[in-house]
Design a protein around this motif. Sequence first.
Motif, mmCIF file in Angstrom:
data_model
loop_
_atom_site.group_PDB
_atom_site.id
_atom_site.type_symbol
_atom_site.label_atom_id
_atom_site.label_comp_id
_atom_site.label_asym_id
_atom_site.label_seq_id
_atom_site.Cartn_x
_atom_site.Cartn_y
_atom_site.Cartn_z
ATOM 1 N N ASN A 29 0.719 -1.174 -0.073
ATOM 2 C CA ASN A 29 0.078 -0.137 0.031
ATOM 3 C C ASN A 29 0.931 1.356 -0.017
ATOM 4 O OD1 ASN A 29 -1.783 -2.329 1.412
ATOM 5 N ND2 ASN A 29 -3.224 -0.514 0.892
ATOM 6 N N SER A 30 0.956 1.867 -1.073
ATOM 7 C CA SER A 30 1.861 3.125 -1.218
ATOM 8 C C SER A 30 1.397 4.148 -0.513
ATOM 9 C CB SER A 30 2.061 3.502 -2.762
ATOM 10 O OG SER A 30 0.447 3.634 -3.330
ATOM 11 N N ASN A 31 0.270 4.319 0.057
ATOM 12 C CA ASN A 31 -0.220 5.435 0.657
ATOM 13 C C ASN A 31 -0.348 5.174 2.272
ATOM 14 O OD1 ASN A 31 -2.298 3.545 0.396
ATOM 15 N ND2 ASN A 31 -4.188 5.160 -0.015
ATOM 16 N N LEU A 32 0.130 4.256 2.889
ATOM 17 C CA LEU A 32 0.087 3.827 4.247
ATOM 18 C C LEU A 32 0.204 5.061 4.923
ATOM 19 C CD1 LEU A 32 1.748 0.408 4.631
ATOM 20 C CD2 LEU A 32 -0.686 1.065 4.898
ATOM 21 N N LYS A 33 1.327 6.075 4.856
ATOM 22 C CA LYS A 33 1.684 7.370 5.544
ATOM 23 C C LYS A 33 0.235 8.063 5.554
ATOM 24 C CE LYS A 33 6.437 7.571 5.548
ATOM 25 N NZ LYS A 33 7.596 8.583 5.192
ATOM 26 N N GLU A 34 -0.337 8.287 4.481
ATOM 27 C CA GLU A 34 -1.419 9.095 4.306
ATOM 28 C C GLU A 34 -2.805 8.325 5.465
ATOM 29 O OE1 GLU A 34 -0.469 8.302 0.568
ATOM 30 O OE2 GLU A 34 0.922 10.045 1.133
ATOM 31 N N ILE A 35 -2.878 7.174 5.135
ATOM 32 C CA ILE A 35 -3.853 6.369 5.907
ATOM 33 C C ILE A 35 -3.735 6.490 7.300
ATOM 34 C CG2 ILE A 35 -4.837 4.008 6.507
ATOM 35 C CD1 ILE A 35 -3.824 3.370 3.568
ATOM 36 N N PHE A 36 -2.237 6.472 7.727
ATOM 37 C CA PHE A 36 -2.019 6.346 9.333
ATOM 38 C C PHE A 36 -1.688 7.828 9.630
ATOM 39 C CE2 PHE A 36 -2.053 1.825 8.696
ATOM 40 C CZ PHE A 36 -2.595 1.214 9.854
ATOM 41 N N GLN A 37 -1.919 8.746 8.897
ATOM 42 C CA GLN A 37 -1.502 10.236 9.358
ATOM 43 C C GLN A 37 -2.525 10.476 10.677
ATOM 44 O OE1 GLN A 37 -2.155 12.852 6.086
ATOM 45 N NE2 GLN A 37 -1.867 14.589 7.587
ATOM 46 N N ASN A 38 -3.458 10.227 10.856
ATOM 47 C CA ASN A 38 -4.104 10.728 12.045
ATOM 48 C C ASN A 38 -5.567 9.972 12.126
ATOM 49 O OD1 ASN A 38 -6.282 12.243 10.401
ATOM 50 N ND2 ASN A 38 -4.950 13.824 10.372
ATOM 51 N N VAL A 39 -6.240 10.071 13.109
ATOM 52 C CA VAL A 39 -7.391 9.404 13.474
ATOM 53 C C VAL A 39 -8.574 9.827 12.253
ATOM 54 C CG1 VAL A 39 -9.487 9.148 15.077
ATOM 55 C CG2 VAL A 39 -7.212 9.222 15.985
ATOM 56 N N LYS A 40 -8.460 10.920 11.817
ATOM 57 C CA LYS A 40 -9.476 11.214 10.723
ATOM 58 C C LYS A 40 -9.275 10.538 9.657
ATOM 59 C CE LYS A 40 -11.713 15.083 8.617
ATOM 60 N NZ LYS A 40 -11.464 16.652 8.419
ATOM 61 N N THR A 41 -7.983 10.289 8.972
ATOM 62 C CA THR A 41 -7.691 9.933 8.011
ATOM 63 C C THR A 41 -7.828 8.285 7.828
ATOM 64 O OG1 THR A 41 -5.278 9.707 8.447
ATOM 65 C CG2 THR A 41 -5.938 11.523 7.039
ATOM 66 N N LEU A 42 -7.758 7.706 9.186
ATOM 67 C CA LEU A 42 -7.589 6.449 9.408
ATOM 68 C C LEU A 42 -8.966 6.005 9.270
ATOM 69 C CD1 LEU A 42 -6.282 3.561 10.020
ATOM 70 C CD2 LEU A 42 -6.194 4.232 12.349
ATOM 71 N N SER A 43 -9.989 6.849 10.034
ATOM 72 C CA SER A 43 -11.335 6.540 10.237
ATOM 73 C C SER A 43 -12.175 6.354 8.673
ATOM 74 C CB SER A 43 -12.152 7.526 10.712
ATOM 75 O OG SER A 43 -11.679 7.795 12.104
ATOM 76 N N GLU A 44 -11.564 7.350 7.979
ATOM 77 C CA GLU A 44 -12.127 7.652 6.502
ATOM 78 C C GLU A 44 -11.801 6.281 5.503
ATOM 79 O OE1 GLU A 44 -10.455 11.250 5.131
ATOM 80 O OE2 GLU A 44 -12.150 12.515 6.186
ATOM 81 N N PHE A 45 -10.520 5.811 5.801
ATOM 82 C CA PHE A 45 -10.117 4.827 4.850
ATOM 83 C C PHE A 45 -10.695 3.629 5.531
ATOM 84 C CE2 PHE A 45 -7.414 0.865 4.803
ATOM 85 C CZ PHE A 45 -6.979 0.963 3.522
ATOM 86 N N ILE A 46 -11.088 3.222 6.777
ATOM 87 C CA ILE A 46 -11.752 2.050 7.294
ATOM 88 C C ILE A 46 -13.312 2.121 6.821
ATOM 89 C CG2 ILE A 46 -12.642 1.014 9.327
ATOM 90 C CD1 ILE A 46 -9.798 1.685 10.694
ATOM 91 N N GLU A 47 -13.718 3.231 7.071
ATOM 92 C CA GLU A 47 -15.064 3.504 6.531
ATOM 93 C C GLU A 47 -15.275 3.059 5.004
ATOM 94 O OE1 GLU A 47 -18.670 6.323 8.012
ATOM 95 O OE2 GLU A 47 -16.877 7.484 7.096
ATOM 96 N N LYS A 48 -14.470 3.489 4.145
ATOM 97 C CA LYS A 48 -14.556 3.226 2.664
ATOM 98 C C LYS A 48 -14.042 1.905 2.377
ATOM 99 C CE LYS A 48 -13.432 8.110 1.232
ATOM 100 N NZ LYS A 48 -12.659 8.891 0.751
#
Length: 83
Positions: free
Chosen positions: A60-79
């Motif tokens: 996953n090339s975007n792991l840093k963006e996914i785990f940037q903060n709770v908000k980005t992690l929440s959005e990723f999980i929800e999608k």
Amino acid sequence: MIEEVKNFIIKSLNLEDMSPSDIDENEPLFNDGLGLDSVDALELGLSISKVYGIQLDSKNSNLKEIFQNVKTLSEFIEKNRTK
């Protein structure tokens, strides 16, 4: 979803001395933010796979963006959740 992810982080990493209100959804999860490290990232990744059915790996090339903060992690999980 934000509160769910905050509780998920606390439970997955055994952060018993923290409450969801202690975590700012925009604060970085690593380094100067919440202070998580690479071991915490691995544990979170495994927990996300078990609980939400999402496979995370180094491809996953975007792991840093996914785990940037709770908000980005929440959005990723929800999608991407399958469970």
